[in-house]
Design an enzyme around this catalytic site. Structure first.
Site, short mmCIF file in Angstrom:
data_model
loop_
_atom_site.label_atom_id
_atom_site.label_comp_id
_atom_site.label_asym_id
_atom_site.label_seq_id
_atom_site.Cartn_x
_atom_site.Cartn_y
_atom_site.Cartn_z
N ASP A 283 23.44 25.95 6.74
CA ASP A 283 22.24 25.35 7.32
C ASP A 283 21.17 26.43 7.46
O ASP A 283 21.44 27.62 7.33
CB ASP A 283 22.55 24.71 8.68
CG ASP A 283 23.01 25.71 9.72
OD1 ASP A 283 23.65 26.71 9.34
OD2 ASP A 283 22.74 25.51 10.92
N ASP B 294 18.59 28.50 9.64
CA ASP B 294 18.38 28.92 11.03
C ASP B 294 16.89 29.03 11.31
O ASP B 294 16.16 29.71 10.57
CB ASP B 294 19.05 30.28 11.29
CG ASP B 294 20.55 30.23 11.03
OD1 ASP B 294 21.22 29.38 11.64
OD2 ASP B 294 21.05 31.03 10.23
#
Length: 470
Positions: free
Chosen positions: A192, A194
């Site tokens: 993912d 950040d």
């Protein structure tokens, strides 16, 4: 009772409001009117465009999306709970007030991307990075599964959306971590993305609704008490989709950053110090034990950036890093000698308990402490040539009375992060701390001093159950 308010509530609730509902909801009439006048046809069109652009492979028809949206905007008609009505009104108000500017704008024509020439192929740094990580790979592999490792199938779609979001909102949202390093070195893999942003809650609520309307599944937002201004979005299987730290605008301004392909990333110099700091956290060393190669390419990229940007020579020559440090078990304070460098302080008291730091700052009667929120995870106070700060990670000991070099270096990195955030002197100590990583033998961990235990309840935003807790 006012006839106009009664009529508004009647139209919104789909029934005549009770006396209690009237008095409890009359303060919300302006928001309710905004919800009722909201052009849902345009909104439905935006959601469909977002779906086509970022979630194209998800099997949901335009009619299903429309049904999901219209059902939610009539949800207030199916409950008489005042608490649930307040939640529905709050979330609907956020949607009608912000969705177009936050996520709807991503469907419009993209601005021209100025391609960056900043690319790094750190072949020469891989051996150095490998040797550094081998020397600090002193933890045993843990079998526990951290939340950040339990990821949702929606992450790929959300990443696609986030790449566009970061370009469109690059004044209020920046990224760090693996994706930011991927922009420097495309051979780096990332999960993912950040992010740090100034409107985290609004963004995540809008994203939660987008996913709900497209998939028909509930998603939930969690606020974790031991991480400052942090929220995580999880899917209906409680798997991680994306998380975000919220920062004030003045903190965002202080963060060093560089622009790559219209996306601002946290300056890799600062990220390198953060990485060094985080190695003091035993969980991160356990991650390293599981997959050293993953960390090697990241560290090599950071070292190459810093070598080129600051002209640092990596030869292992160092005299003052990590800065001398001692640990007081009773007070849980690390005392650091910073006198060898050109800082505005000569000594640092680094607290492992944040409440103790706050209490001592009050006793000093000082009001000029600087809080960089989750960027540093601590306030900093300089008083009478002494720094007072908080360290949120574990402290590793190499013997009963000696701080392990990994943690001593981590504390030193924390102090250097303050220097960068305040535009202080940092180049010589930066060179020293990087060179202090080189040509080291493994030193086993004798003991682990636990980090500060935060108390508090998880905050929840559950769209399906109409719950908001803080």
């Amino acid at each position: 009772m006012s006839n106009s308010i009664t009529l508004t509530l009647k139209n919104y609730l789909g029934r005549m409001p009770t006396i209690n509902e009237y008095h409890m909801l009359k303060s919300q009439v302006r928001n309710i009117q905004k919800i009722m006048f909201f052009n849902k046809d345009i909104f439905i069109s935006l959601i469909k465009k977002n779906k086509k652009k970022f979630f194209s492979e998800i099997k949901s028809s335009p009619s299903e999306i429309k049904t999901h949206i219209l059902e939610y905007f009539l949800k207030q008609q199916k409950t008489s709970s005042i608490g649930k009505l307040y939640t529905i009104i709050e979330l609907q108000t956020i949607l009608v007030s912000s969705y177009t500017d936050v996520l709807g704008v991503l469907t419009t024509k993209s601005p021209y991307v100025f391609p960056s020439n900043i690319k790094y192929e750190p072949h020469s740094m891989k051996k150095i990075a490998h040797d550094i990580l081998t020397s600090i790979n002193v933890a045993t592999i843990s079998e526990k599964v951290m939340g950040r490792h339990n990821v949702s199938n929606l992450v790929t779609n959300v990443n696609l959306l986030m790449e566009e979001y970061l370009r469109r909102h690059n004044k209020s949202c920046i990224c760090y971590g693996s994706y930011s390093l991927y922009l420097l070195n495309p051979s780096i893999k990332y999960g993912d993305i950040d992010i740090l942003q100034t409107n985290s809650r609004i963004f995540l609520i809008n994203l939660a609704f987008l996913i709900k309307f497209i998939t028909g599944h509930n998603v939930m937002l969690l606020k974790v008490p031991y991480l400052k201004n942090y929220m995580v979005l999880r899917d209906n299987e409680d798997k991680h989709i994306i998380d975000s730290f919220n920062v004030r605008q003045e903190t965002m301004h202080a963060i060093p950053k560089i622009l790559i392909d219209n996306i601002y990333i946290v300056d890799p110099t600062f990220q390198l110090l953060s990485m060094i700091k985080m190695f003091s956290q035993i969980d991160r060393l356990e991650d390293l034990a599981k997959n050293q190669e993953k960390a090697t390419i990241k560290l090599a990229t950071l070292l190459e950036y810093v070598r080129i940007k600051h002209g640092i020579i990596l030869n292992g020559n160092v005299t003052n890093m990590p800065m001398p440090a001692s640990f007081n078990y009773e007070k849980r304070i690390v005392t650091v000698d910073a006198s060898k460098y050109n800082f505005s302080f000569k000594k640092c008291f680094v607290y492992l308990d944040e409440n103790s730091l706050s209490s001592d700052i009050l006793d000093l009667n000082a009001d000029d402490a600087i809080d960089f929120e989750n960027v540093s995870n601590s306030v900093f106070l300089i008083n009478d040539e002494v720094m007072y700060t908080y360290f949120s990670n574990t402290i590793l000991m190499s013997s009963k009375n000696e701080i392990h070099e990994i943690s001593a270096r981590g504390v030193s990195a924390h102090i250097l992060m303050y220097q960068i955030l305040t535009d202080g002197d940092f180049l010589i100590p930066l060179s020293d701390i990087i060179n202090s990583l080189m040509f080291k033998e493994k030193t086993p961990i004798f003991n682990i001093i636990p980090r500060d235990k935060k108390t508090g309840k998880h905050g929840i935003i559950n769209i399906e159950k109409d719950i908001i807790t803080h």
